[in-house]
Design a protein around this motif. Structure first.
Motif, PDB file in Angstrom:
ATOM      1  N   UNK A   1       0.841  -1.204   0.000  1.00  0.00           N
ATOM      2  CA  UNK A   1       0.000   0.000   0.000  1.00  0.00           C
ATOM      3  C   UNK A   1       0.879   1.258   0.000  1.00  0.00           C
ATOM      4  N   UNK A   2       1.938   1.224   0.802  1.00  0.00           N
ATOM      5  CA  UNK A   2       2.871   2.363   0.898  1.00  0.00           C
ATOM      6  C   UNK A   2       3.534   2.645  -0.441  1.00  0.00           C
ATOM      7  N   UNK A   3       3.903   1.592  -1.177  1.00  0.00           N
ATOM      8  CA  UNK A   3       4.657   1.748  -2.424  1.00  0.00           C
ATOM      9  C   UNK A   3       3.768   1.512  -3.654  1.00  0.00           C
ATOM     10  N   UNK A   4       2.474   1.712  -3.473  1.00  0.00           N
ATOM     11  CA  UNK A   4       1.503   1.461  -4.550  1.00  0.00           C
ATOM     12  C   UNK A   4       1.923   2.169  -5.844  1.00  0.00           C
ATOM     13  N   UNK A   5       1.994   1.399  -6.913  1.00  0.00           N
ATOM     14  CA  UNK A   5       2.318   1.998  -8.208  1.00  0.00           C
ATOM     15  C   UNK A   5       3.804   2.249  -8.424  1.00  0.00           C
ATOM     16  N   UNK A   6       4.631   1.980  -7.414  1.00  0.00           N
ATOM     17  CA  UNK A   6       6.067   2.199  -7.580  1.00  0.00           C
ATOM     18  C   UNK A   6       6.790   0.862  -7.708  1.00  0.00           C
ATOM     19  N   UNK A   7       7.951   0.899  -8.346  1.00  0.00           N
ATOM     20  CA  UNK A   7       8.674  -0.357  -8.557  1.00  0.00           C
ATOM     21  C   UNK A   7      10.141  -0.277  -8.148  1.00  0.00           C
ATOM     22  N   UNK A   8      10.572   0.918  -7.726  1.00  0.00           N
ATOM     23  CA  UNK A   8      12.000   1.127  -7.458  1.00  0.00           C
ATOM     24  C   UNK A   8      12.396   0.766  -6.038  1.00  0.00           C
ATOM     25  N   UNK A   9      12.005  -0.429  -5.577  1.00  0.00           N
ATOM     26  CA  UNK A   9      12.381  -0.839  -4.219  1.00  0.00           C
ATOM     27  C   UNK A   9      12.500  -2.361  -4.137  1.00  0.00           C
ATOM     28  N   UNK A  10      13.222  -2.819  -3.119  1.00  0.00           N
ATOM     29  CA  UNK A  10      13.352  -4.255  -2.854  1.00  0.00           C
ATOM     30  C   UNK A  10      12.718  -4.555  -1.507  1.00  0.00           C
ATOM     31  N   UNK A  11      11.900  -5.599  -1.424  1.00  0.00           N
ATOM     32  CA  UNK A  11      11.304  -6.020  -0.159  1.00  0.00           C
ATOM     33  C   UNK A  11      12.273  -6.942   0.578  1.00  0.00           C
ATOM     34  N   UNK A  12      12.584  -6.616   1.850  1.00  0.00           N
ATOM     35  CA  UNK A  12      13.484  -7.465   2.632  1.00  0.00           C
ATOM     36  C   UNK A  12      12.713  -8.032   3.819  1.00  0.00           C
ATOM     37  N   UNK A  13      12.558  -9.362   3.872  1.00  0.00           N
ATOM     38  CA  UNK A  13      11.800 -10.005   4.951  1.00  0.00           C
ATOM     39  C   UNK A  13      12.658 -10.181   6.199  1.00  0.00           C
ATOM     40  N   UNK A  14      12.084  -9.845   7.361  1.00  0.00           N
ATOM     41  CA  UNK A  14      12.764 -10.048   8.648  1.00  0.00           C
ATOM     42  C   UNK A  14      11.881 -10.909   9.545  1.00  0.00           C
ATOM     43  N   UNK A  15      12.489 -11.433  10.629  1.00  0.00           N
ATOM     44  CA  UNK A  15      11.750 -12.328  11.530  1.00  0.00           C
ATOM     45  C   UNK A  15      10.996 -11.607  12.628  1.00  0.00           C
ATOM     46  N   UNK A  16      11.514 -10.454  13.056  1.00  0.00           N
ATOM     47  CA  UNK A  16      10.829  -9.710  14.125  1.00  0.00           C
ATOM     48  C   UNK A  16      10.855  -8.219  13.776  1.00  0.00           C
ATOM     49  N   UNK A  17       9.935  -7.465  14.421  1.00  0.00           N
ATOM     50  CA  UNK A  17       9.902  -6.021  14.191  1.00  0.00           C
ATOM     51  C   UNK A  17      11.162  -5.364  14.756  1.00  0.00           C
TER      52      UNK A  17
END
Lengths: 277, 277
Positions: free
Chosen positions: B20-36
């Motif tokens: 939702x934050x990056x809606x319509x944008x493509x210039x980013x990489x999602x990095x998964x983490x285990x905890x906040x």
């Protein structure tokens, strides 16, 4: 005989708080319950006379379930408060190797109180939440040597567990404040506190205008806690503790005004102030 | 390319908020983490550029770990907020009988959001807390047909689970507000919010005097959240959100005064206000 509900089994901090509350007295029966919600409901249904439930911890903050239940589900009065020092410990079955611990089990509050310790020492262990620290100790006593519980030294004794780390909470100042709920009001003491819960109109400055009332009547507010109103993100209800008794003229007049200026208001009781030694 | 941390694995509400934050944008990489906590620390150590973490839910209230970490452990700025609707569902492995469910697993927040549902329907099941709803779904996919997870429909799809109850949260109005933390400030938008955290002197009326400053400068406070100061039971720090940007004259002047009148003060950022459609 007075029946008082506490979170069982034996060895919980709730039981410790109950014994502090009834220190030197013998005219009561301890009734163990599985959850704090069950305790409050049992008082509400007249199955027991009083119930002792945690409301706040000095590290982990408000106990949400207690606040929400008192605000909306029942009409009970707080008739006493008791604060006890809480030392958390890591308990294992005799023969457990610390490297083999895969699961750490306890009530969510102690887990929160030991957050830094757990992240530093057990960041690969799985955390499991149970309804009581004593129940966690009981389960560890029957486990496959791969589990540790967080709980009291009393719980370790009751279930024959080894204490492999003492005082693991994230700060030395770890106190939990409990309240006793009942259908009857407390007798007025020398120093009293009063608790209320209210929600303000959804417009700018509405909380300020309530605190302004306390200021006008020189009421000393000792705590304010906000909880979601649950109808809409951004709407809140406020729990306020203040010094004084509802029968004091200033408190009575100020709260009459608060009631007039709020969209929801509930008196939660006046009770003797507990002072930590 | 911009690296943004979210709570993994795929299918969490955090990932939904990120999209939702990056809606319509493509210039980013999602990095998964285990905890906040790991997400926030990764931003703090420059391993990623931004991190998305939950800060508040409309049923369960503040996310304590996020607030405490932002107040004391790191110096990061909030550069965006995003609120998403959260629907919780009961997920089981295909072939599970509802009567055989002995364990319910999820993150503590969804468990809190479904408290009434669980007490009514599963008061004998054991609740286990994990670090993410998607991880709970993953574990259920491998279990002995005696477990259910609480999580999103996306998680059900990803792990091939059956949805045996939909929308089990205790209210239809279940929204979670996330914030994006970063070392860089947001650009000023048309409508902005500003977050601060402070503690007051330990004397009567000290919080009132701070709110009085907001009142003087006509600042609209949208939220106040108290957390324990962790030094002593009864001492608190306060998180306040208000409308406006730190570069607005009124906000800047009011916060300069707040800083002068508080014993601890930290600016947490000005960022565009998110409006729920």
């Amino acid at each position: 005989m007075l029946k008082i509900g506490f979170l069982g089994p034996k060895g919980t901090f709730s039981q410790e708080a109950l014994l502090e509350y009834k220190k030197g007295e013998k005219d009561f029966v301890e009734c163990a319950f599985n959850t704090f919600g069950e305790i409050i409901n049992a008082v509400n249904k007249d199955e027991i006379d009083e119930g002792i439930v945690p409301i706040e911890n000095s590290l982990e903050g408000a106990v949400n379930a207690t606040l929400d239940t008192l605000a909306t589900d029942v009409d009970l009065l707080i008739k006493a408060e008791i604060a006890i020092e809480v030392k958390q410990n890591l308990l294992v079955r005799k023969g457990t190797n610390i490297e083999n611990i895969k699961y750490i089990i306890s009530h969510p509050q102690p887990i929160g109180q030991c957050r830094n310790y757990l992240e530093t020492n057990f960041n690969h262990a799985e955390i499991r939440f149970l309804y009581s620290t004593a129940e966690a100790a009981r389960q560890v006593a029957e486990c496959d040597f791969n589990m540790a519980a967080i709980g009291s030294l009393t719980a370790a004794k009751v279930y024959g567990l080894d204490v492999i780390a003492e005082g693991i909470q994230d700060s030395k100042n770890n106190y939990t404040r409990f309240v006793v709920v009942s259908k009857t009001a407390a007798e007025k003491a020398k120093n009293n506190k009063t608790s209320i819960v209210f929600s303000t109109e959804d417009k700018p400055g509405s909380l300020y205008r309530i605190l302004d009332i306390f200021n006008l009547w020189d009421i000393n507010m000792t705590r304010i806690e906000s909880r979601p109103a649950k109808d809409k993100l951004g709407n809140y209800i406020f729990f306020v503790d203040l010094k004084g008794h509802i029968e004091d003229d200033d408190v009575r007049d100020a709260l009459t005004m608060v009631k007039r200026k709020t969209s929801f208001y509930k008196f939660l009781g006046s009770y003797p102030e507990f002072v930590i030694k």
